[in-house]
Design a protein around this motif. Structure first.
Motif, PDB file in Angstrom:
ATOM      1  N   LEU A  30      29.669  14.395 -13.076  1.00  0.00           N
ATOM      2  CA  LEU A  30      29.371  15.092 -11.836  1.00  0.00           C
ATOM      3  C   LEU A  30      28.212  16.062 -12.077  1.00  0.00           C
ATOM      4  O   LEU A  30      28.087  16.614 -13.170  1.00  0.00           O
ATOM      5  CB  LEU A  30      30.602  15.858 -11.337  1.00  0.00           C
ATOM      6  N   MET A  46      36.174  20.995  -4.469  1.00  0.00           N
ATOM      7  CA  MET A  46      36.404  19.574  -4.208  1.00  0.00           C
ATOM      8  C   MET A  46      37.553  19.332  -3.233  1.00  0.00           C
ATOM      9  O   MET A  46      37.603  18.289  -2.607  1.00  0.00           O
ATOM     10  CB  MET A  46      36.632  18.826  -5.518  1.00  0.00           C
ATOM     11  N   VAL A 132      42.427   9.972  -8.774  1.00  0.00           N
ATOM     12  CA  VAL A 132      41.143  10.602  -9.086  1.00  0.00           C
ATOM     13  C   VAL A 132      41.446  11.684 -10.119  1.00  0.00           C
ATOM     14  O   VAL A 132      42.407  12.448  -9.970  1.00  0.00           O
ATOM     15  CB  VAL A 132      40.432  11.165  -7.840  1.00  0.00           C
ATOM     16  N   HIS A 133      40.672  11.696 -11.189  1.00  0.00           N
ATOM     17  CA  HIS A 133      40.878  12.627 -12.307  1.00  0.00           C
ATOM     18  C   HIS A 133      39.578  13.407 -12.493  1.00  0.00           C
ATOM     19  O   HIS A 133      38.537  12.830 -12.796  1.00  0.00           O
ATOM     20  CB  HIS A 133      41.218  11.843 -13.573  1.00  0.00           C
ATOM     21  N   ILE A 134      39.653  14.709 -12.287  1.00  0.00           N
ATOM     22  CA  ILE A 134      38.497  15.580 -12.470  1.00  0.00           C
ATOM     23  C   ILE A 134      38.726  16.371 -13.759  1.00  0.00           C
ATOM     24  O   ILE A 134      39.819  16.913 -13.978  1.00  0.00           O
ATOM     25  CB  ILE A 134      38.329  16.548 -11.274  1.00  0.00           C
ATOM     26  N   ARG A 147      33.418  15.916 -14.997  1.00  0.00           N
ATOM     27  CA  ARG A 147      33.472  14.449 -14.946  1.00  0.00           C
ATOM     28  C   ARG A 147      34.535  14.030 -13.945  1.00  0.00           C
ATOM     29  O   ARG A 147      35.489  14.760 -13.694  1.00  0.00           O
ATOM     30  CB  ARG A 147      33.828  13.868 -16.319  1.00  0.00           C
ATOM     31  N   MET A 148      34.351  12.834 -13.446  1.00  0.00           N
ATOM     32  CA  MET A 148      35.323  12.258 -12.526  1.00  0.00           C
ATOM     33  C   MET A 148      35.645  10.850 -12.998  1.00  0.00           C
ATOM     34  O   MET A 148      34.747  10.049 -13.257  1.00  0.00           O
ATOM     35  CB  MET A 148      34.760  12.193 -11.099  1.00  0.00           C
ATOM     36  N   TYR A 175      29.324   6.465  -4.218  1.00  0.00           N
ATOM     37  CA  TYR A 175      29.219   7.387  -5.343  1.00  0.00           C
ATOM     38  C   TYR A 175      27.905   8.178  -5.348  1.00  0.00           C
ATOM     39  O   TYR A 175      27.937   9.383  -5.597  1.00  0.00           O
ATOM     40  CB  TYR A 175      29.435   6.672  -6.677  1.00  0.00           C
TER      41      TYR A 175
END
Length: 194
Positions: A30, A46, A132-134, A147-148, A175
């Motif tokens: 990101l 977010m 979704v993993h941030i 990062r995502m 994206y």
């Protein structure tokens, strides 16, 4: 910028123990940097947005919502605690006892957990169960980068066909727009008067 899968899989993220049966679909850097204590600000940014994505990406989300209604993909019995059980049931005790973090206002995701450097949220419908993993990764010089990662468990042939059909739209329209939107919001936050 898209990253190799190893940028996610080589790190000791908690999501690995919670969703080992999910496929890693995407990993993105990101356009967000900051200090060690800035991760909560990123998660707030977010999840607090109420505006849909702009332009063609926003239009694609609107078309997807309409198709979901028409085809019954997003009915309540197709989602979390309907067709699939929430991954919250898999959380280890130390994560289960913590606040899961905020729920996104403009997307149908439910928060799973929040740590000092990870936030994960899940969604499910007739086509898939997704996460979704941030994450907040040290950059080696005292700063951090965001990062995502997107993890998916497709639902049968319909889910596999759906994921294959949306792949080119995700990479060329969704994206890139998402990255620009996140980057602009983070930069605006940095330049906003205190």
């Amino acid at each position: 910028m898209r990253l190799p899968a190893s940028a996610h899989t080589d790190r000791p993220w908690r999501i690995h123990e919670i969703a080992p049966d999910f496929r890693l679909e995407d990993v993105w850097a990101l356009p967000v940097t900051g200090g060690p204590d800035d991760f909560p600000k990123l998660v707030d940014q977010m999840t607090s947005g109420e505006k849909p994505l702009p332009g063609v990406a926003g239009a694609l989300f609107a078309v997807r919502r309409q198709l979901g209604r028409l085809l019954g993909w997003d009915r309540e019995d197709s989602g979390l605690d309907g067709r699939v059980r929430s991954l919250r049931e898999r959380l280890p005790d130390d994560l289960r006892g913590r606040a899961a973090g905020p729920a996104p206002r403009s997307l149908p995701f439910r928060p799973l957990y929040l740590t000092d450097d990870e936030w994960a949220a899940e969604t499910a419908n007739r086509t898939m169960h997704g996460v979704v993993h941030i994450s907040w990764v040290p950059d080696g010089s005292g700063g951090h980068r965001a990062r995502m990662a997107v993890l998916v468990k497709p639902n049968g042939l319909l889910g596999k066909a759906y994921m294959a059909a949306i792949l080119p739209f995700r990479y060329t329209l969704v994206y890139p727009t998402l990255m620009r939107t996140i980057g602009r919001a983070w930069k605006a936050r940095d330049t906003a008067p205190a």
